[in-house]
Write a protein that holds these residues in place. Structure first.
Motif, PDB file in Angstrom:
ATOM      1  N   GLY A 245      76.477  83.895   7.566  1.00  0.00           N
ATOM      2  CA  GLY A 245      75.290  83.910   8.405  1.00  0.00           C
ATOM      3  C   GLY A 245      75.485  84.813   9.615  1.00  0.00           C
ATOM      4  N   TYR A 246      74.486  84.775  10.509  1.00  0.00           N
ATOM      5  CA  TYR A 246      74.571  85.635  11.693  1.00  0.00           C
ATOM      6  C   TYR A 246      73.723  85.025  12.800  1.00  0.00           C
ATOM      7  CZ  TYR A 246      74.309  89.750  14.674  1.00  0.00           C
ATOM      8  OH  TYR A 246      74.386  90.608  15.747  1.00  0.00           O
TER       9      TYR A 246
ATOM     10  N   ASN B  67      69.774  83.920  20.456  1.00  0.00           N
ATOM     11  CA  ASN B  67      70.808  82.907  20.217  1.00  0.00           C
ATOM     12  C   ASN B  67      70.435  81.971  19.063  1.00  0.00           C
ATOM     13  OD1 ASN B  67      73.332  81.818  20.741  1.00  0.00           O
ATOM     14  ND2 ASN B  67      72.498  80.218  22.103  1.00  0.00           N
ATOM     15  N   LEU B  68      69.988  82.589  17.910  1.00  0.00           N
ATOM     16  CA  LEU B  68      69.578  81.820  16.737  1.00  0.00           C
ATOM     17  C   LEU B  68      70.425  82.241  15.544  1.00  0.00           C
ATOM     18  CD1 LEU B  68      67.615  79.862  15.299  1.00  0.00           C
ATOM     19  CD2 LEU B  68      66.129  81.850  14.864  1.00  0.00           C
ATOM     20  N   ASN B  69      71.070  81.248  14.888  1.00  0.00           N
ATOM     21  CA  ASN B  69      71.896  81.522  13.704  1.00  0.00           C
ATOM     22  C   ASN B  69      71.059  81.292  12.432  1.00  0.00           C
ATOM     23  OD1 ASN B  69      73.806  80.430  11.395  1.00  0.00           O
ATOM     24  ND2 ASN B  69      75.056  81.712  12.739  1.00  0.00           N
ATOM     25  N   PHE B  70      71.102  82.237  11.518  1.00  0.00           N
ATOM     26  CA  PHE B  70      70.370  82.079  10.254  1.00  0.00           C
ATOM     27  C   PHE B  70      71.160  82.727   9.127  1.00  0.00           C
ATOM     28  CE2 PHE B  70      68.976  85.917  12.257  1.00  0.00           C
ATOM     29  CZ  PHE B  70      68.812  86.853  11.242  1.00  0.00           C
TER      30      PHE B  70
ATOM     31  N   ALA C 126      59.913  87.354   2.675  1.00  0.00           N
ATOM     32  CA  ALA C 126      60.314  86.214   3.510  1.00  0.00           C
ATOM     33  C   ALA C 126      61.068  86.682   4.747  1.00  0.00           C
ATOM     34  CB  ALA C 126      61.176  85.255   2.687  1.00  0.00           C
ATOM     35  N   VAL C 127      61.927  87.702   4.571  1.00  0.00           N
ATOM     36  CA  VAL C 127      62.684  88.229   5.715  1.00  0.00           C
ATOM     37  C   VAL C 127      61.743  88.864   6.737  1.00  0.00           C
ATOM     38  CG1 VAL C 127      64.351  89.994   6.419  1.00  0.00           C
ATOM     39  CG2 VAL C 127      64.825  88.549   4.444  1.00  0.00           C
ATOM     40  N   ILE C 128      60.739  89.612   6.221  1.00  0.00           N
ATOM     41  CA  ILE C 128      59.760  90.227   7.128  1.00  0.00           C
ATOM     42  C   ILE C 128      59.060  89.165   7.955  1.00  0.00           C
ATOM     43  CG2 ILE C 128      57.547  91.451   7.194  1.00  0.00           C
ATOM     44  CD1 ILE C 128      58.483  93.067   4.803  1.00  0.00           C
ATOM     45  N   GLY C 129      58.637  88.103   7.280  1.00  0.00           N
ATOM     46  CA  GLY C 129      57.953  87.031   7.996  1.00  0.00           C
ATOM     47  C   GLY C 129      58.856  86.362   9.013  1.00  0.00           C
TER      48      GLY C 129
ATOM     49  N   ASN D  21      60.357  85.698  14.868  1.00  0.00           N
ATOM     50  CA  ASN D  21      61.426  85.350  15.803  1.00  0.00           C
ATOM     51  C   ASN D  21      61.900  86.505  16.682  1.00  0.00           C
ATOM     52  OD1 ASN D  21      62.431  82.431  15.061  1.00  0.00           O
ATOM     53  ND2 ASN D  21      62.014  83.477  13.110  1.00  0.00           N
ATOM     54  N   LEU D  22      61.414  87.724  16.421  1.00  0.00           N
ATOM     55  CA  LEU D  22      61.837  88.860  17.237  1.00  0.00           C
ATOM     56  C   LEU D  22      60.637  89.519  17.908  1.00  0.00           C
ATOM     57  CD1 LEU D  22      64.439  90.561  14.862  1.00  0.00           C
ATOM     58  CD2 LEU D  22      64.902  89.056  16.805  1.00  0.00           C
TER      59      LEU D  22
END
Length: 642
Positions: A297-298, A304-307, A407-410, A415-416
């Motif tokens: 993950g990252y 400061n959000l891990n996903f 899904a990544v785009i959404g 969140n950014l």
């Protein structure tokens, strides 16, 4: 030979020579034979088996030809209109029983009566007399329920039925008890009393031969020699509705009495259709796939959000198609593929999520380096030994990737602090619109279905007729029919007409299961599909008749039918597009009876085209051409062997 040399004699044989084989295997059965048979005589041919008696009779009735010499009947060669033999003028009892085992006694006599154009009253009258005279059992008894002697008596009755001018009997009293044998000879003498009927008889028994007296009949009337018993028109020598009706009756009775074959013919097409629809073309499911997820993950420093994006991709995989099997290490997952426990391995490395973010957002977010982009790959290791399963898995992996990117785009957009327009570079640079023909979910079943309809129709029709002539020829039934004047065209048309009804039921069952039951799509007019299926059925029936006419035994006919099955299946674009086969074979494919027909049905079903389209009408034209080719070859083969 001058026909006047036959005056005063019904049968004249001069310098007859006949042999079989060639070289050192050559066997001569007739040599310089001379024979004169006066009208009203009983002419006995006495001799051991193999001495040529049956061969001589075959030449007299035009079933065989002499190598040298000549035969005259009533002053004319056998087979000529003047001789009227084959035809109504002759009654023929071959050495074989030559009876339809599925018939009753009365049906047998009715069949031969119709062949000889007798009316119902005359047939009934002669049947009653012959049943009584020959001491036959109940006329409703089937032939296969009679003893051997009784069957020979029925065969004898069939020859006597129409009271012919010339009666040819090949060992009629074999297997008959002495008392009945005496009665038969008394009847033969009686039918010769008026001087019109002439009898040629072969026998093993010397005491019988003594009763044959070729010259002793004082009532012989030679004025009848040139007058055929029944005048027949040129049309009747080509085609007779009476004979055709008799053949139709014969075929329908045989079909109805063979109920097992009839049920098999009706059950097999729907069974084959159901098996095809249930087993071919569906998407494989429950395919075990190894998954090794080492992605850590990252954590985005800016929020400061891990996903973990690898979990997002794994969630997109269709659980019905893919049976997800998780392993701790790459070695364990790879070994599962090597051992055949899984069809492939999906591997995510430790920095997969970080690599994806670095690939798309390295200029926008701190903490990401260009080198991180190399970690963004999903590593796939496949077992490609089964192309259909591999194709299904690749399709699922790519479809899931498209969903993953969306899904990544959404997720990133939510969140950014980046607009959706800036994220568009994440999407695939391709948009697939609504298909022009078909649907996005078209299955391989739909591709194969038209070919399967034609294949089942064609080869079930082949099975209906492939042994038609062979069985009748081996049992002597065809020979007896030819001697009675039956024509090749009548036999073929009768078989086609009879089996057509069975074929129509088969086609109806196939189409019912394909369309209403399994919901195969149909954009065009179903009438065009039905008509082409019927034509293909006729094409199959004529191919079966052709193999039956060409072949001498059942094994040859079956091998011919089986031998053509796979070439047609593989070269006609039924199981795979013809565009994928080599050019040379493609030209062969285009002339086969099912290639254009298959494309025509696809065009009707999935594109809604009709007969005005070249793709469609070429299917009809090629089918009809092959139908007539099969018929022509069958007719030629029958006449050559006739």
């Amino acid at each position: 030979m001058d026909s006047t040399k036959g005056q005063g004699n019904v049968v004249v044989v001069q310098e007859a020579y006949k042999s079989y084989g060639s070289g050192h295997r050559k066997v001569t059965v007739l040599e310089n034979l001379e024979m004169r048979v006066p009208q009203g005589a009983i002419y006995g041919l006495l001799g051991a088996s193999g001495c040529g008696k049956t061969t001589l009779l075959g030449c007299v009735v035009n079933r065989l030809t002499l190598d040298r010499g000549a035969i005259l009947l009533y002053g004319f060669p056998p087979g000529s209109p003047g001789a009227a033999v084959p035809g109504h003028r002759v009654g023929y009892m071959p050495q074989e029983l030559a009876l339809y085992q599925e018939f009753s006694i009365v049906e047998t006599l009715r069949y031969f009566g119709k062949i000889h154009q007798m009316n119902h009253h005359k047939i009934a009258q002669r049947t009653a007399f012959l049943v009584d005279f020959l001491d036959l059992p109940d006329p409703k008894r089937l032939i296969n329920q009679l003893s051997g002697g009784q069957q020979r008596r029925v065969s004898f009755a069939s020859a006597l039925l129409h009271e012919p001018d010339l009666l040819i009997l090949d060992e009629p009293t074999v297997g008959v008890d002495p008392l009945l044998r005496s009665s038969i000879w008394e009847h033969l003498l009686k039918v010769c009393e008026m001087g019109r009927t002439t009898i040629i008889i072969t026998t093993h028994y010397i005491e019988e031969a003594r009763q044959a007296d070729k010259d002793s009949n004082p009532y012989r009337n030679t004025s009848l020699l040139q007058a055929p018993w029944v005048k027949t028109s040129r049309y009747e020598r080509i085609f007779s509705l009476d004979r055709f009706a008799a053949l139709l009756m014969k075929n329908f009775i045989r079909l109805w009495r063979n109920i097992g074959f009839l049920l098999f013919s009706f059950l097999m097409p729907p069974v084959q259709t159901v098996l095809f629809c249930l087993t071919v073309g569906g998407t494989p499911y429950d395919l075990p796939m190894a998954i090794v997820n080492q992605d850590l993950g990252y954590t985005l420093p800016i929020i400061n959000l891990n996903f973990n994006l690898s979990h997002t991709y794994i969630d997109q995989l269709n659980s019905r198609t893919i049976d997800k099997r998780f392993y701790e290490s790459f070695e364990e997952g790879y070994q599962s593929v090597l051992a055949g426990r899984t069809w492939g391995l999906v591997h995510f490395n430790e920095s997969f999520t970080k690599g994806v973010i670095a690939f798309y957002l390295s200029d926008s977010l701190a903490g990401l380096q260009p080198d991180d982009k190399e970690q963004s790959k999903i590593n796939i290791y496949m077992d490609n030994t089964n192309s259909q399963i591999s194709a299904a898995l690749y399709y699922e992996l790519l479809t899931s990737l498209d969903k993953f990117i969306l899904a990544v785009i959404g997720f990133l957009s939510d969140n950014l602090p980046i607009s959706i327009s800036n994220m568009s570079k994440l999407a695939f640079p391709m948009k697939i619109h609504t298909p022009v023909y078909g649907t996005s979910g078209t299955s391989f079943t739909e591709f194969m279905a038209p070919g399967v309809i034609l294949t089942i129709t064609y080869f079930m029709a082949v099975g209906l007729t492939a042994l038609s002539f062979i069985i009748e020829r081996k049992e002597g039934l065809l020979d007896r029919s030819w001697v009675s004047g039956v024509q090749s065209s009548e036999v073929m048309l009768a078989h086609l007409t009879t089996q057509m009804l069975v074929m129509l039921v088969q086609i109806a069952l196939i189409l019912v299961f394909m369309f209403p039951v399994f919901q195969l799509p149909c954009e065009g007019n179903m009438v065009w599909v039905l008509l082409l299926a019927i034509l293909q059925g006729f094409c199959g029936m004529t191919f079966g008749l052709m193999t039956s006419a060409i072949s001498n035994d059942e094994n040859t006919a079956i091998m011919m039918a089986l031998g053509i099955f796979y070439p047609l299946l593989l070269l006609s674009g039924i199981v795979w597009p013809i565009q994928a086969i080599p050019i040379a074979l493609r030209y062969v494919s285009l002339i086969l009876p099912q290639t254009y027909a298959c494309e025509a049905i696809r065009a009707i079903l999935y594109k809604g085209w009709d007969i005005t389209s070249p793709t469609v009408y070429l299917g009809y034209i090629i089918t009809i051409i092959w139908l007539f080719i099969h018929l022509a070859i069958a007719l030629i083969a029958i006449r050559v062997k006739k």
